[in-house]
Design a protein around this motif. Structure first.
Motif, PDB file in Angstrom:
ATOM      1  N   ILE A   1      31.216  28.620  39.744  1.00  0.00           N
ATOM      2  CA  ILE A   1      31.198  30.087  39.843  1.00  0.00           C
ATOM      3  C   ILE A   1      32.609  30.638  39.620  1.00  0.00           C
ATOM      4  O   ILE A   1      32.820  31.547  38.801  1.00  0.00           O
TER       5      ILE A   1
ATOM      6  N   LEU B   1      33.998  32.949  36.368  1.00  0.00           N
ATOM      7  CA  LEU B   1      34.647  34.260  36.509  1.00  0.00           C
ATOM      8  C   LEU B   1      36.075  34.231  35.983  1.00  0.00           C
ATOM      9  O   LEU B   1      36.482  35.083  35.196  1.00  0.00           O
TER      10      LEU B   1
ATOM     11  N   ARG C   1      37.186  34.296  32.308  1.00  0.00           N
ATOM     12  CA  ARG C   1      37.123  35.524  31.522  1.00  0.00           C
ATOM     13  C   ARG C   1      38.532  35.889  31.072  1.00  0.00           C
ATOM     14  O   ARG C   1      38.704  36.695  30.165  1.00  0.00           O
ATOM     15  N   ALA C   2      39.519  35.353  31.759  1.00  0.00           N
ATOM     16  CA  ALA C   2      40.906  35.683  31.446  1.00  0.00           C
ATOM     17  C   ALA C   2      41.713  34.394  31.327  1.00  0.00           C
ATOM     18  O   ALA C   2      41.211  33.305  31.613  1.00  0.00           O
TER      19      ALA C   2
ATOM     20  N   ILE D   1      42.295  36.343  39.396  1.00  0.00           N
ATOM     21  CA  ILE D   1      40.878  36.191  39.734  1.00  0.00           C
ATOM     22  C   ILE D   1      40.689  34.993  40.660  1.00  0.00           C
ATOM     23  O   ILE D   1      39.934  35.060  41.636  1.00  0.00           O
TER      24      ILE D   1
ATOM     25  N   CYS E   1      39.043  35.223  44.356  1.00  0.00           N
ATOM     26  CA  CYS E   1      37.911  34.356  44.743  1.00  0.00           C
ATOM     27  C   CYS E   1      38.296  33.498  45.937  1.00  0.00           C
ATOM     28  O   CYS E   1      37.521  33.357  46.898  1.00  0.00           O
TER      29      CYS E   1
END
Lengths: 327, 286
Positions: A95, A99, A102-103, A111, A115
């Motif tokens: 997970i 996420l 994405r970068a 991120i 998280c």
């Protein structure tokens, strides 16, 4: 061949630690070093070979700790608990990876931090599951192959065996074609994409492997400590792991181990004299980042060179490792 | 009914405090391309400094102002003497701010001990006022007003002044701004001071609501991160929108599923990252 030989010699040397160490205290410290080194080896795969700085590794480490502790508390055996813990870690890892990937660069770091802090917040506040700040105790260590792990020595040998497997597995991975593609996506992501490599997938797999070793380290840690509290998931743990990788020298096989030795020893020595380990950790971070961002071992060598050679003689200054703009 | 009205107004209040924290964070991130990981520390430091000032007998607003200026000066020193040495190496800069945040956290623990401290609201604003049948504390309304005033001032500064134009140019394209003769490095210092000061001020203003305790910094930092991921880096309206969303979700989350309030924050972040990685009002991906 010489690398195989030196690895074998190194592991034999580590195996002789219990003979040389006078007391259980030193055996336990060495176990701590090895557990941290497993976490750092996993993190180095991301930081060193893909150049993605993760601050979520404490959370992944902690999920394995909590997974084991919660399952044991619920009355399950050691083996199912360990399996569930690793599965939970891998689910969390995928997970977070989905996420965060994405970068890249700074966005990735942000991120993973968000998280990581969310998982930490869960451990802290989801009291019915995690018992919050009180933490969860583990009654006893398991038997492996008929040997009780209750004593420091037997637990040390288990940790050493796992460390050896992690070290060799990651070494093989790095030397493999997949390892080459990892370094390719680190240095030339667009060229790799143009050559037909799935850059995202390569990074994702690297994150999964990295998370797996974080989970294994967490599993060992929770049995080592026989206790888990939200503190293991705090940002400090991620920062310590990152420091191990950077201090030892990222993208080297031995670096994470050297870093783990330095950080764990300093932490234990410092904690014996002052209570404020966080301040020392922060200071080391700042000093290393400003004076030797390439790591302690190469950095010291560079600073020594600079002292020895007259300034006029230096033609080409060595570029710091992170000169590239993170976009 | 009254309960959810109260929650809604509390959410806006928390959103206001978050805006003070996140506006500077977002501008620093937009301009310097680094998430300032000691932004939570600035917030906490502001709150703790005001505790000392209030104990010394200062007026609440004076304490807030002095604490904000002090934190802003600290921010300036950090930018000028530490971050500037690492110009162009964003990852190293981020890790320096991370290291500094640990140092600040431990220093605060030494100076102000580990007990949570409740900052008293200014005496002129204690008490409550009835709104639509619900009894509502005046101080929280005042916080909303302050946040709105600061948002408007910041917006005017960015949109209507020469400095604001330079900052916007720097956010859009630092290299090009530099070529046009703008001293971007000086903008960095200005923005860092401004952001730190706002965070420090936010810490004081938020003090009567959140109280001050060790770990406040690491509680606030992820909220600022999520606000910026939601709103978009470098965007003031984005920071405002993000703050209100996060404030609302966090408050309703705390009221309805107290154990999982943090997880509730995860959902909007997930949605935004998947559907709109540049943030709701942002120009480019983080």
């Amino acid at each position: 061949m010489s690398r195989v030989l030196s690895t074998a010699v190194g592991i034999l040397a580590l195996a002789s630690v219990p003979l040389l160490a006078g007391s259980d205290y030193y055996i336990n410290i060495t176990s701590q070093i090895l557990i941290s080194a497993i976490l750092a080896i996993g993190l180095n795969l991301l930081v060193g070979y893909v150049r993605l700085m993760s601050l979520a590794h404490a959370a992944l480490f902690g999920v394995a700790c909590y997974g084991t502790a919660i399952m044991l508390k619920a009355g399950y055996g050691h083996l199912p608990s360990a399996i569930v813990a690793i599965i939970a870690t891998m689910v969390t890892t995928s997970i977070v990876a989905t996420l965060a990937l994405r970068a890249t660069g700074i966005g990735f770091l942000m991120i993973t931090l968000a998280c990581g802090q969310i998982v930490w917040g869960m451990a802290y506040r989801w009291i019915s599951l995690t018992e919050g700040d009180n933490g969860i105790n583990i009654a006893a260590r398991p038997h492996v192959l008929g040997v009780s792990l209750a004593s420091p020595i037997s637990f040390y040998f288990l940790t050493l065996a796992v460390f050896a497997v992690a070290f060799v597995a990651v070494a093989i991975l790095i030397a493999s074609p997949f390892g080459a593609s990892l370094r390719g996506t680190r240095d030339q992501p667009r060229r790799m994409a143009a050559l037909g490599y799935n850059v995202w997938l390569i990074r994702f797999v690297a994150f999964l492997v990295s998370g797996f070793w974080a989970g294994v380290a967490g599993l060992l840690f929770v049995y080592y400590n026989q206790f888990v509290s939200p503190q293991v998931m705090a940002l400090t743990t991620s920062a310590e792991a990152l420091l191990m990788v950077i201090v030892g020298g990222a993208a080297t096989l031995l670096g994470p181990f050297v870093g783990a030795v330095i950080v764990v020893v300093v932490k234990n020595v410092v904690s014996a004299y002052v209570v404020h380990w966080n301040m020392v950790l922060g200071s080391i971070f700042v000093v290393i980042m400003i004076f030797m961002p390439e790591g302690l071992v190469p950095g010291t060598a560079r600073l020594l060179r600079r002292v020895r050679t007259p300034r006029i003689g230096v033609l080409v200054p060595e570029p710091p490792i992170e000169k590239k703009r993170a976009r | 009914m009254n309960g959810s009205l109260l929650l809604a107004i509390n959410s806006v209040t928390l959103g206001g405090v978050l805006f003070l924290l996140a506006a500077g964070f977002s501008l620093i991130f937009g301009l310097m391309r680094i998430p300032n990981l000691m932004h939570g520390s600035f917030f906490m430091l502001g709150a703790y400094l005001s505790v000392s000032l209030l104990r010394a007998g200062a007026n609440f607003w004076l304490a807030a102002l002095v604490a904000a200026v002090a934190v802003s000066a600290i921010g300036g020193v950090v930018e000028r003497f530490l971050l500037r040495r690492l110009a162009g190496q964003e990852l190293a800069q981020v890790l320096v701010t991370l290291g500094l945040s640990f140092i600040v956290a431990d220093l605060c623990l030494i100076v102000w001990t580990g007990d949570p401290i409740q900052i008293p609201a200014p005496t002129s604003l204690t008490g409550g006022t009835p709104i639509w049948g619900a009894f509502f504390p005046i101080y929280r309304l005042a916080v909303v007003v302050i946040a709105v005033v600061i948002a408007v001032v910041l917006w005017l500064m960015l949109e209507r002044t020469r400095l604001g134009a330079m900052i916007r140019a720097g956010v859009d394209d630092a290299g090009m701004a530099q070529v046009c003769g703008i001293r971007v490095s000086r903008l960095f210092t200005i923005i860092f001071c401004l952001g730190a000061g706002l965070a420090g001020f936010g810490g004081v203003i938020g003090g009567p609501i959140l109280s001050v305790y060790p770990g406040l910094d690491s509680d606030m930092l992820p909220l600022a991160l999520i606000v910026v991921i939601l709103g978009g880096a470098g965007s003031l309206p984005g920071a405002l929108l993000g703050s209100i969303i996060v404030g609302t979700l966090y408050n309703f989350g705390l009221a309805m599923v107290p154990e999982l309030a943090y997880v509730v924050l995860f959902l909007p972040m997930l949605l935004v990252l998947v559907l709109r990685p540049q943030g709701l009002l942002g120009g480019r991906a983080v």
